[in-house]
Design a protein around this motif. Structure first.
Motif, mmCIF file in Angstrom:
data_model
loop_
_atom_site.group_PDB
_atom_site.id
_atom_site.type_symbol
_atom_site.label_atom_id
_atom_site.label_comp_id
_atom_site.label_asym_id
_atom_site.label_seq_id
_atom_site.Cartn_x
_atom_site.Cartn_y
_atom_site.Cartn_z
ATOM 1 N N PHE A 159 33.912 41.916 33.385
ATOM 2 C CA PHE A 159 34.486 42.633 34.513
ATOM 3 C C PHE A 159 34.180 41.945 35.832
ATOM 4 C CE2 PHE A 159 35.222 45.845 31.381
ATOM 5 C CZ PHE A 159 36.327 46.539 31.846
ATOM 6 N N ARG A 160 33.038 41.279 35.933
ATOM 7 C CA ARG A 160 32.792 40.472 37.143
ATOM 8 C C ARG A 160 33.838 39.370 37.260
ATOM 9 N NH1 ARG A 160 28.156 41.796 39.570
ATOM 10 N NH2 ARG A 160 26.378 42.519 38.328
ATOM 11 N N TRP A 161 34.205 38.781 36.142
ATOM 12 C CA TRP A 161 35.205 37.715 36.158
ATOM 13 C C TRP A 161 36.607 38.260 36.421
ATOM 14 C CZ3 TRP A 161 39.334 37.037 32.748
ATOM 15 C CH2 TRP A 161 40.036 35.837 32.900
ATOM 16 N N ALA A 162 36.959 39.354 35.761
ATOM 17 C CA ALA A 162 38.316 39.882 35.873
ATOM 18 C C ALA A 162 38.573 40.547 37.222
ATOM 19 C CB ALA A 162 38.579 40.888 34.746
ATOM 20 N N LEU A 163 37.527 41.068 37.850
ATOM 21 C CA LEU A 163 37.691 41.801 39.116
ATOM 22 C C LEU A 163 36.957 41.089 40.246
ATOM 23 C CD1 LEU A 163 37.204 45.406 37.695
ATOM 24 C CD2 LEU A 163 39.358 44.206 38.120
ATOM 25 N N ARG A 164 37.154 39.781 40.310
ATOM 26 C CA ARG A 164 36.492 38.995 41.356
ATOM 27 C C ARG A 164 36.994 39.376 42.743
ATOM 28 N NH1 ARG A 164 37.949 35.180 37.596
ATOM 29 N NH2 ARG A 164 39.645 34.390 38.889
#
Length: 242
Positions: A159-164
């Motif tokens: 989620f850190r990657w997808a919602l940068r």
């Protein structure tokens, strides 16, 4: 019976415990790096001990922690979830050299975490739990706990990657999710009673129920929660756009 609110009840208990300890002792979770690492290692392993009795014996073995439904919490689920909460709390209170919360670094290597957890640990844990009900419980408890930790770290990283980047729609749903969590169960039951006799495939009825309940809750959130005293209690004040 608390049903889906049991996790919120546990969170209230943990927050109250930390607030009480701080009030009585002015304690802050500041400790040398080596001590913090040792404490985190112990906390990571604690769910194994509490998972053993929750796995059960014989044909009634279960996968994962039991659902803590009662107002007076059961010991094993309370300690199990407390370990996860404590790890997050300690990582949040720790700081990197540049001053960021250390929990912001959690989730690195998330594709590996998710792949190993889903493709290796989960099948092994499932087999250890159910393939031989006379086998020792310890391997099942260890593998189930490893799976839980692996998925936690992997999903945080995903989620850190997808919602940068900030996305207004995702932010809005995140704000509304607390209201949806609190209020969805009565509506799910009511809508289910209304449509369960339909002569339609289960997938159609399931989709209709989910879409209808979500739509009702989003409308009520927008007009009855987001900019009202209920919203301020749930997630802080929101300023209505001009």
């Amino acid at each position: 019976n608390l049903h889906h609110l049991c996790f919120l009840w546990f969170l209230c208990i943990y927050i109250a415990a930390i607030a009480l300890v701080h009030h009585l002792t002015s304690w802050r979770p500041r400790m040398p790096g080596a001590v913090r690492a040792a404490v985190l290692a112990i906390l990571v392993g604690i769910p194994v001990a509490t998972q053993i009795p929750m796995v059960g014996t014989g044909p009634t073995r279960t996968f994962g922690p039991t659902l803590p439904n009662h107002l007076l919490p059961e010991r094993d689920p309370l300690i199990y979830y407390a370990a996860f909460f404590a790890v997050g709390f300690l990582l949040w209170s720790a700081r990197t050299r540049d001053g960021r919360p250390r929990i912001d670094t959690l989730g690195r290597g998330w594709p590996i975490h998710l792949a190993v957890s889903l493709l290796v640990v989960f099948p092994l844990a499932r087999a250890a739990t159910w393939d031989d009900i006379e086998a020792p419980i310890l391997p099942a408890a260890v593998l189930q706990t490893l799976y839980a930790w692996g998925m936690v770290v992997g999903l945080i990283g995903l989620f850190r990657w997808a919602l940068r980047r900030e996305r207004r729609g995702v932010r809005y749903l995140a704000d509304a999710s607390y209201w949806i969590y609190l209020m969805h169960l009565p509506l799910v039951i009511a809508f289910h009673r209304a449509i369960h006799t339909w002569d339609a495939p289960a997938s159609v009825k399931f989709t209709t129920l989910c879409v209808s309940v979500t739509a009702v809750l989003l409308v009520t959130y927008q007009w009855g929660v987001r900019y009202t005293v209920i919203g301020r209690v749930l997630h802080g004040a929101r300023t209505r756009p001009a």
